[in-house]
Write a protein that holds these residues in place. Structure first.
Motif, PDB file in Angstrom:
ATOM      1  N   ARG A  67     -24.552 -12.195 -32.534  1.00 51.32           N
ATOM      2  CA  ARG A  67     -24.043 -13.478 -33.047  1.00 51.32           C
ATOM      3  C   ARG A  67     -23.864 -13.443 -34.569  1.00 51.32           C
ATOM      4  NH1 ARG A  67     -24.176 -17.549 -29.346  1.00 51.32           N
ATOM      5  NH2 ARG A  67     -25.345 -17.146 -27.425  1.00 51.32           N
ATOM      6  N   TYR A 108      -8.530 -12.513 -27.584  1.00 52.68           N
ATOM      7  CA  TYR A 108      -8.720 -13.931 -27.913  1.00 52.68           C
ATOM      8  C   TYR A 108      -7.733 -14.372 -28.997  1.00 52.68           C
ATOM      9  CZ  TYR A 108     -11.000 -18.239 -29.441  1.00 52.68           C
ATOM     10  OH  TYR A 108     -11.262 -19.551 -29.769  1.00 52.68           O
ATOM     11  N   ALA A 146     -12.803 -15.771 -34.537  1.00 45.26           N
ATOM     12  CA  ALA A 146     -13.458 -16.057 -33.253  1.00 45.26           C
ATOM     13  C   ALA A 146     -14.960 -16.083 -33.470  1.00 45.26           C
ATOM     14  CB  ALA A 146     -13.081 -15.008 -32.215  1.00 45.26           C
ATOM     15  N   ALA A 163     -12.226  -7.638 -26.862  1.00 44.60           N
ATOM     16  CA  ALA A 163     -12.217  -9.042 -26.430  1.00 44.60           C
ATOM     17  C   ALA A 163     -11.699  -9.943 -27.535  1.00 44.60           C
ATOM     18  CB  ALA A 163     -13.641  -9.449 -26.027  1.00 44.60           C
ATOM     19  N   TYR A 192     -18.901 -15.407 -31.333  1.00 41.23           N
ATOM     20  CA  TYR A 192     -19.514 -14.673 -30.227  1.00 41.23           C
ATOM     21  C   TYR A 192     -19.384 -15.453 -28.919  1.00 41.23           C
ATOM     22  CZ  TYR A 192     -23.214 -12.451 -27.410  1.00 41.23           C
ATOM     23  OH  TYR A 192     -23.912 -11.821 -26.414  1.00 41.23           O
ATOM     24  N   ASP A 193     -19.585 -16.777 -28.991  1.00 38.88           N
ATOM     25  CA  ASP A 193     -19.526 -17.605 -27.779  1.00 38.88           C
ATOM     26  C   ASP A 193     -18.120 -17.692 -27.213  1.00 38.88           C
ATOM     27  OD1 ASP A 193     -22.261 -18.146 -27.726  1.00 38.88           O
ATOM     28  OD2 ASP A 193     -22.053 -19.817 -29.129  1.00 38.88           O
ATOM     29  N   ASN A 194     -17.087 -17.482 -28.065  1.00 36.60           N
ATOM     30  CA  ASN A 194     -15.714 -17.456 -27.555  1.00 36.60           C
ATOM     31  C   ASN A 194     -15.477 -16.225 -26.672  1.00 36.60           C
ATOM     32  OD1 ASN A 194     -14.527 -18.593 -30.762  1.00 36.60           O
ATOM     33  ND2 ASN A 194     -14.925 -19.832 -28.933  1.00 36.60           N
ATOM     34  N   LEU A 195     -16.242 -15.168 -26.905  1.00 34.25           N
ATOM     35  CA  LEU A 195     -15.953 -13.874 -26.272  1.00 34.25           C
ATOM     36  C   LEU A 195     -16.900 -13.508 -25.145  1.00 34.25           C
ATOM     37  CD1 LEU A 195     -15.434 -11.853 -29.590  1.00 34.25           C
ATOM     38  CD2 LEU A 195     -13.729 -13.167 -28.303  1.00 34.25           C
ATOM     39  N   VAL A 196     -18.155 -13.981 -25.229  1.00 35.99           N
ATOM     40  CA  VAL A 196     -19.181 -13.561 -24.272  1.00 35.99           C
ATOM     41  C   VAL A 196     -19.721 -14.769 -23.521  1.00 35.99           C
ATOM     42  CG1 VAL A 196     -21.385 -12.352 -23.985  1.00 35.99           C
ATOM     43  CG2 VAL A 196     -19.811 -11.639 -25.794  1.00 35.99           C
ATOM     44  N   ASN A 246     -17.419 -17.998 -19.235  1.00 36.64           N
ATOM     45  CA  ASN A 246     -15.997 -18.260 -19.391  1.00 36.64           C
ATOM     46  C   ASN A 246     -15.340 -17.338 -20.416  1.00 36.64           C
ATOM     47  OD1 ASN A 246     -16.104 -20.485 -17.560  1.00 36.64           O
ATOM     48  ND2 ASN A 246     -16.979 -21.754 -19.211  1.00 36.64           N
ATOM     49  N   GLY A 247     -16.064 -16.315 -20.894  1.00 35.85           N
ATOM     50  CA  GLY A 247     -15.528 -15.417 -21.907  1.00 35.85           C
ATOM     51  C   GLY A 247     -14.902 -14.175 -21.299  1.00 35.85           C
ATOM     52  N   TYR A 248     -14.582 -13.240 -22.155  1.00 35.78           N
ATOM     53  CA  TYR A 248     -13.956 -11.988 -21.721  1.00 35.78           C
ATOM     54  C   TYR A 248     -15.003 -10.962 -21.287  1.00 35.78           C
ATOM     55  CZ  TYR A 248      -9.984 -14.074 -24.131  1.00 35.78           C
ATOM     56  OH  TYR A 248      -8.993 -14.923 -24.523  1.00 35.78           O
TER      57      TYR A 248
END
Length: 510
Positions: free
Chosen positions: A485, A452, A461, A448, A463-467, A470-472
């Protein structure tokens, strides 16, 4: 509800009579029951399955006991975990686990033994009014005739036929794994079982799912030279022949057996026989595999396979001892075991045959064989699944009273020894399985993060960007309470995660 005492004391024998309603004055020769309002609610259901007035009659109400002891165990583990944080992994809802595997299905247990000429007639009944599930469901479905009894020649010394539902057992165990270690770990176990096809040529997962039916074993000691097992100090055992039949699993092995050049394939009637082209170093054994319908056979020789499958000669069910026992115990059920007196006599030959073997081995043999009866009748046992429980009826040289005494002496030691071996092994396997699940989570995060970086033209990145929604990755559940995190996400660098036990797991660098 009032529970019966946990031990089979003489007071339990006073519960034996079901002659009629309780009264304030017992009639001559009768035994008075406690008033209906004080009586265990399971007693009336269990008693008809037992024989009253013999050497032993016992009834124990255990409704709610499994959950009670599970709570005690949880409290004990919680106390240990306060002093030893590493024990926190054992803080589980043991009552739920016990219920899921089916132990809480049993609400009461009944036992009875009646002395007869040459031995005892025994009964044991496990009362499951709500049906059986979990591991108890693995004991099969409704009772049925023992069709495979026809496989045993009249001179067989051992016969066993038992119904097994391995898919039910696996489902129960998998459910516990998913609850304790997470769904990802349970999925990983499935995947590893399926992966065995690459190395072994068959899928262990498919084997488990197909293993639903009867497992039958027939054995006969032979009048020839003892078998010498290779070892630094050779071990000798009485020569014997063996046939094993497992229903349901043949489809898993057919393609593999057809492709193995070490086997010579022939067709005999409805059976396809796979015999080894080269002899084994064990005299008298020329093992073979055979497939008949969905049943897989294993036999130590073609001659014994033919004796069992193709012979029209006298069969074991004509044996007077077995016929008499089945007349009392019934010819239907989910499990049947027959052990002849000759079987025990041959086992006792192990000591003189191995007089020059390793002294420690000989001492162990003597300890085990000392408990065999000297002048025993044939032992026969029948297990039947009933709508309200599991009934085991047996004709044996000993009463259940003697077996209970042996359990009282040996059980604490045995349980302690098994626990000493099993707990560390369980912890190791559990830890390894959890770490594999965590590494799988890290691989998902790594993939992920790479996506990103590519889409956003950045090298870092969070953790919140990926999970998240709205994440991957929609959701990532911790396995051991690990904190994802805390991971530093940076292009070109591996992901590193410190576990609660101090170990650090790391993904390979991209």
């Amino acid at each position: 509800m009032l529970h019966a005492p946990r031990w089979l004391t003489p007071a339990l024998l006073a519960l034996a009579a079901l002659a009629g309603p309780a009264s304030s004055t017992a009639a001559a020769g009768s035994i008075e029951l406690v008033p209906q309002i004080e009586r265990s609610r399971s007693f009336a259901a269990v008693a008809p399955h037992l024989e009253l007035g013999g050497t032993l009659y016992g009834y124990v109400d255990i409704d709610g006991d499994v959950e009670h002891f599970a709570g005690i165990l949880r409290g004990l583990v919680d106390n240990i975990a306060t002093e030893m944080p590493q024990a926190a992994v054992f803080q589980q809802d043991y009552a739920k686990i016990a219920t899921d595997v089916g132990f809480a299905d049993v609400k009461a247990i009944g036992l009875s033994s009646v002395a007869v000429e040459g031995g005892f007639r025994n009964r044991c009944f496990l009362y499951t009014p709500g049906g059986r599930h979990g591991l108890l469901a693995a004991l099969g479905g409704p009772a049925a005739p023992f069709h495979n009894l026809a496989l045993a020649p009249a001179n067989a010394h051992l016969f066993c036929e038992n119904e097994v539902d391995l898919p039910a057992a696996y489902s129960a165990i998998r459910g516990v794994v998913a609850y304790v270690a997470g769904q990802a770990t349970a999925n990983l176990v499935d995947a590893q079982l399926k992966e065995t096809q690459k190395q072994a040529g068959f899928s262990a997962y498919d084997l488990i799912q197909q293993w639903k039916g009867r497992v039958t074993c027939v054995a006969r000691f032979e009048d020839r030279a003892p078998i010498r097992l290779p070892s630094p100090k050779p071990v000798r055992i009485p020569a014997f022949s063996l046939l094993l039949r497992v229903d349901g699993i043949a489809p898993t092995f057919r393609a593999l057996l057809d492709s193995v050049p070490a086997f010579e394939r022939t067709v005999t009637g409805a059976a396809t026989v796979y015999a080894l082209k080269e002899a084994l170093p064990i005299e008298g054994w020329t093992p073979l595999l055979a497939i008949e319908g969905d049943a897989l056979y294993l036999a130590t020789s073609r001659a014994f396979f033919d004796d069992c499958v193709d012979s029209r000669g006298p069969r074991l069910d004509a044996n007077p001892d077995l016929a008499a026992a089945l007349a009392l115990l019934g010819r239907e059920g989910n499990g049947l075991t027959f052990v002849s007196p000759e079987f025990l006599t041959r086992l006792r030959q192990l000591v003189p045959l191995n007089a020059e073997a390793n002294p420690e081995f000989v001492r162990s043999l003597k300890l085990v064989l000392a408990n065999l009866p000297q002048d025993a009748k044939a032992m026969v046992s029948v297990r039947s699944n009933l709508p309200d429980g599991i009934l085991v009826r047996s004709s044996s040289y000993s009463s259940l009273k003697e077996n209970l005494a042996a359990l009282a002496v040996y059980n604490p030691v045995t349980i302690g020894a098994l626990a000493a071996m099993a707990v560390p092994a369980f912890e190791k396997v559990r830890s390894q399985s959890q770490e594999k699940a965590i590494l799988n989570n890290l691989r998902q995060l790594s993939a992920a993060a790479e996506q990103y970086y590519l889409e956003n033209g950045t090298t870092t990145a969070t953790y919140d960007n990926l999970v998240g929604e709205n994440g991957y990755i929609g959701e990532l559940r911790p396995v051991q309470g690990e904190d994802y995190r805390s991971i530093v996400f940076e292009l070109g660098k591996p992901l590193r995660l410190r576990l609660p036990n101090g170990r650090v797991l790391e993904t390979p660098a991209p």
